[in-house]
Design a protein around this motif. Structure first.
Motif, PDB file in Angstrom:
ATOM      1  N   LEU A 112      32.790  40.171  33.624  1.00 43.94           N
ATOM      2  CA  LEU A 112      31.840  38.974  33.957  1.00 43.94           C
ATOM      3  C   LEU A 112      31.257  38.648  32.577  1.00 43.94           C
ATOM      4  CD1 LEU A 112      30.606  39.581  37.534  1.00 43.94           C
ATOM      5  CD2 LEU A 112      32.187  37.681  36.583  1.00 43.94           C
ATOM      6  N   PHE A 113      30.765  37.484  32.186  1.00 47.53           N
ATOM      7  CA  PHE A 113      29.866  36.836  30.890  1.00 47.53           C
ATOM      8  C   PHE A 113      28.915  36.061  31.645  1.00 47.53           C
ATOM      9  CE2 PHE A 113      34.456  36.990  29.624  1.00 47.53           C
ATOM     10  CZ  PHE A 113      34.435  38.207  28.828  1.00 47.53           C
ATOM     11  N   ASN A 114      28.953  35.361  32.645  1.00 45.49           N
ATOM     12  CA  ASN A 114      28.026  34.518  32.850  1.00 45.49           C
ATOM     13  C   ASN A 114      26.844  35.420  33.640  1.00 45.49           C
ATOM     14  OD1 ASN A 114      26.732  32.705  35.350  1.00 45.49           O
ATOM     15  ND2 ASN A 114      27.328  31.111  33.647  1.00 45.49           N
ATOM     16  N   THR A 115      25.594  34.953  33.182  1.00 40.19           N
ATOM     17  CA  THR A 115      24.309  35.718  33.627  1.00 40.19           C
ATOM     18  C   THR A 115      24.058  35.547  35.065  1.00 40.19           C
ATOM     19  OG1 THR A 115      23.360  35.652  31.524  1.00 40.19           O
ATOM     20  CG2 THR A 115      21.921  36.256  33.389  1.00 40.19           C
ATOM     21  N   ILE A 116      24.299  34.475  35.536  1.00 43.42           N
ATOM     22  CA  ILE A 116      24.136  34.364  37.046  1.00 43.42           C
ATOM     23  C   ILE A 116      25.296  35.081  37.868  1.00 43.42           C
ATOM     24  CG2 ILE A 116      23.894  32.463  39.029  1.00 43.42           C
ATOM     25  CD1 ILE A 116      22.207  31.005  37.171  1.00 43.42           C
ATOM     26  N   ASP A 117      26.456  34.618  37.263  1.00 39.84           N
ATOM     27  CA  ASP A 117      27.481  35.436  38.071  1.00 39.84           C
ATOM     28  C   ASP A 117      27.357  36.941  38.119  1.00 39.84           C
ATOM     29  OD1 ASP A 117      28.760  32.871  38.460  1.00 39.84           O
ATOM     30  OD2 ASP A 117      29.981  33.042  36.718  1.00 39.84           O
ATOM     31  N   ILE A 118      26.942  37.404  36.972  1.00 46.63           N
ATOM     32  CA  ILE A 118      26.594  39.059  37.249  1.00 46.63           C
ATOM     33  C   ILE A 118      25.615  39.211  38.204  1.00 46.63           C
ATOM     34  CG2 ILE A 118      25.882  40.903  35.724  1.00 46.63           C
ATOM     35  CD1 ILE A 118      26.931  39.368  33.094  1.00 46.63           C
ATOM     36  N   ILE A 119      24.384  38.753  38.224  1.00 49.17           N
ATOM     37  CA  ILE A 119      23.454  38.894  38.808  1.00 49.17           C
ATOM     38  C   ILE A 119      23.986  38.796  40.554  1.00 49.17           C
ATOM     39  CG2 ILE A 119      21.051  38.151  39.770  1.00 49.17           C
ATOM     40  CD1 ILE A 119      20.579  37.727  36.609  1.00 49.17           C
ATOM     41  N   GLN A 120      24.542  37.613  40.758  1.00 49.04           N
ATOM     42  CA  GLN A 120      25.068  37.615  42.258  1.00 49.04           C
ATOM     43  C   GLN A 120      26.027  38.486  42.386  1.00 49.04           C
ATOM     44  OE1 GLN A 120      25.927  33.280  42.030  1.00 49.04           O
ATOM     45  NE2 GLN A 120      24.266  32.945  43.243  1.00 49.04           N
ATOM     46  N   TYR A 121      26.975  39.104  41.698  1.00 44.48           N
ATOM     47  CA  TYR A 121      27.865  40.179  41.961  1.00 44.48           C
ATOM     48  C   TYR A 121      27.093  41.325  42.004  1.00 44.48           C
ATOM     49  CZ  TYR A 121      31.613  43.150  40.842  1.00 44.48           C
ATOM     50  OH  TYR A 121      32.694  44.104  41.033  1.00 44.48           O
ATOM     51  N   ILE A 122      26.002  41.730  41.459  1.00 40.43           N
ATOM     52  CA  ILE A 122      25.199  42.939  41.669  1.00 40.43           C
ATOM     53  C   ILE A 122      24.388  42.966  43.103  1.00 40.43           C
ATOM     54  CG2 ILE A 122      23.084  44.014  40.831  1.00 40.43           C
ATOM     55  CD1 ILE A 122      23.695  42.957  37.934  1.00 40.43           C
ATOM     56  N   GLU A 123      24.016  41.450  43.367  1.00 39.00           N
ATOM     57  CA  GLU A 123      23.428  41.421  44.654  1.00 39.00           C
ATOM     58  C   GLU A 123      24.484  41.622  45.787  1.00 39.00           C
ATOM     59  OE1 GLU A 123      20.706  38.230  46.810  1.00 39.00           O
ATOM     60  OE2 GLU A 123      22.489  37.287  45.901  1.00 39.00           O
ATOM     61  N   ARG A 124      25.666  41.059  45.580  1.00 41.25           N
ATOM     62  CA  ARG A 124      26.708  41.450  46.740  1.00 41.25           C
ATOM     63  C   ARG A 124      26.847  42.935  46.889  1.00 41.25           C
ATOM     64  NH1 ARG A 124      29.238  37.181  44.116  1.00 41.25           N
ATOM     65  NH2 ARG A 124      31.001  38.508  43.287  1.00 41.25           N
ATOM     66  N   ILE A 125      26.995  43.636  45.845  1.00 39.64           N
ATOM     67  CA  ILE A 125      27.106  45.159  45.916  1.00 39.64           C
ATOM     68  C   ILE A 125      25.876  45.659  46.716  1.00 39.64           C
ATOM     69  CG2 ILE A 125      27.056  47.302  44.492  1.00 39.64           C
ATOM     70  CD1 ILE A 125      28.674  45.658  42.528  1.00 39.64           C
ATOM     71  N   ALA A 126      24.560  45.261  46.412  1.00 38.44           N
ATOM     72  CA  ALA A 126      23.520  46.224  46.913  1.00 38.44           C
ATOM     73  C   ALA A 126      23.533  45.654  48.461  1.00 38.44           C
ATOM     74  CB  ALA A 126      22.287  45.434  46.228  1.00 38.44           C
ATOM     75  N   VAL A 127      23.966  44.541  48.940  1.00 41.01           N
ATOM     76  CA  VAL A 127      23.999  44.006  50.210  1.00 41.01           C
ATOM     77  C   VAL A 127      24.909  44.883  50.958  1.00 41.01           C
ATOM     78  CG1 VAL A 127      24.648  42.092  52.161  1.00 41.01           C
ATOM     79  CG2 VAL A 127      23.005  41.888  49.790  1.00 41.01           C
ATOM     80  N   VAL A 128      26.162  45.013  50.480  1.00 44.49           N
ATOM     81  CA  VAL A 128      27.160  45.840  51.080  1.00 44.49           C
ATOM     82  C   VAL A 128      26.705  47.161  51.125  1.00 44.49           C
ATOM     83  CG1 VAL A 128      29.529  46.668  51.080  1.00 44.49           C
ATOM     84  CG2 VAL A 128      29.118  44.238  50.375  1.00 44.49           C
TER      85      VAL A 128
END
Length: 298
Positions: A93-109
């Protein structure tokens, strides 16, 4: 098995079990890699998100001022040569918001959805609004011209050197050279940084109004919207513009003093730029550029 199950629930593209590896120091499982640098504002946003969500990752420093983002290995991974780059197995991933939302999904799961939930529409709205402001020309316009010119010239020479080393990437490197020259041309036009300044002022005025209603940007709790905002304020402080942009806005000034106490801020930003540390960080890079230029090693 638990980790694999969690990741499968995220439906991560390109993830394979055999991509799991261990940190040589802690022997903990680490599959995520972040290519970043303390100078990069977007890198700071992603690292704050990782620290706030307590996500393990392997860190790789790539200094754009010394042209390390132009190395062929990095350039093949991200031809835009921009930071940060987040990699999970074969998924990049290169897009900053995409990366942060991806991180958030990992944390939620990982939390099972019991303690964490995905960001609200208001939080995502603030994230996008903050990301719309590009700090590039605003930042460069506040760097003394002799330093800016020297650094830009060094990076151009790095690009030319890397082009000779990797001729198959010549067209991409030529594009970066054109971008470098275009950046210098735009900086000669006072209208360009003025537009960035006006956009920043409008953003800060909106933030000031919101912080008069709630302690954090999207309500009573610290969210990813705050993760996006903190590096913007830190950039203003680094440029010695705190009095003009922060202290003139009492709600932002109070907020700034509060968020600087967070462990994530101290680790991601304060470690490099608080007080005298900023001079150490910048001086180290400046000496590197001078020595490499004298030796003509690009």
């Amino acid at each position: 098995k638990v980790l694999t199950s969690l990741l499968s629930r995220l439906r991560v593209p390109g993830f394979e079990v055999d991509q799991l590896r261990t940190d040589p120091k802690t022997h903990a499982v680490v599959i995520m890699q972040l290519y970043h640098h303390p100078y990069s504002l977007d890198s700071q946003k992603v690292r704050l998100a990782l620290e706030e969500r307590n996500i393990d990752y392997t860190s790789y420093h790539v200094n754009p001022i010394t042209g390390k983002n132009m190395d062929a290995s990095f350039f093949r991974m991200n031809p835009a040569a921009k930071l940060p780059v987040f990699q999970n197995g074969s998924y990049i991933l290169f897009n900053t918001i995409d990366i942060i939302q991806y991180i958030e999904r990992i944390a939620v799961v990982s939390s099972g959805g019991n303690t964490l939930t995905l960001s609200s529409e208001e939080v995502v709205g603030w994230m996008k609004k903050i990301q719309e402001w590009n700090p590039k020309f605003f930042t460069l316009s506040h760097v003394p011209e002799k330093y800016r010119t020297f650094a830009c010239k060094f990076v151009r020479r790095v690009v030319i050197a890397r082009m000779a080393e990797a001729p198959d990437l010549a067209s991409a490197y030529h594009r970066k050279l054109r971008e470098a020259h275009d950046t210098e041309d735009k900086l000669r036009n006072p209208e360009v940084p003025r537009r960035d300044k006006d956009q920043l002022v409008r953003l800060l005025d909106e933030v000031e109004k919101k912080l008069g209603e709630t302690p954090y940007l999207a309500g009573e709790e610290f969210t990813l919207a705050d993760v996006m905002l903190i590096p913007v304020l830190a950039r203003l402080v680094l440029l010695n513009l705190e009095d003009e942009y922060i202290n003139t806005r009492p709600n932002i000034a109070e907020y700034w003093n509060m968020v600087k106490q967070r462990p994530s801020y101290r680790k991601v930003i304060g470690k490099y730029f608080n007080g005298w540390k900023r001079y150490k960080t910048l001086l180290r890079t400046w000496c590197f550029l001078r020595i490499r230029s004298m030796l003509k090693r690009f």
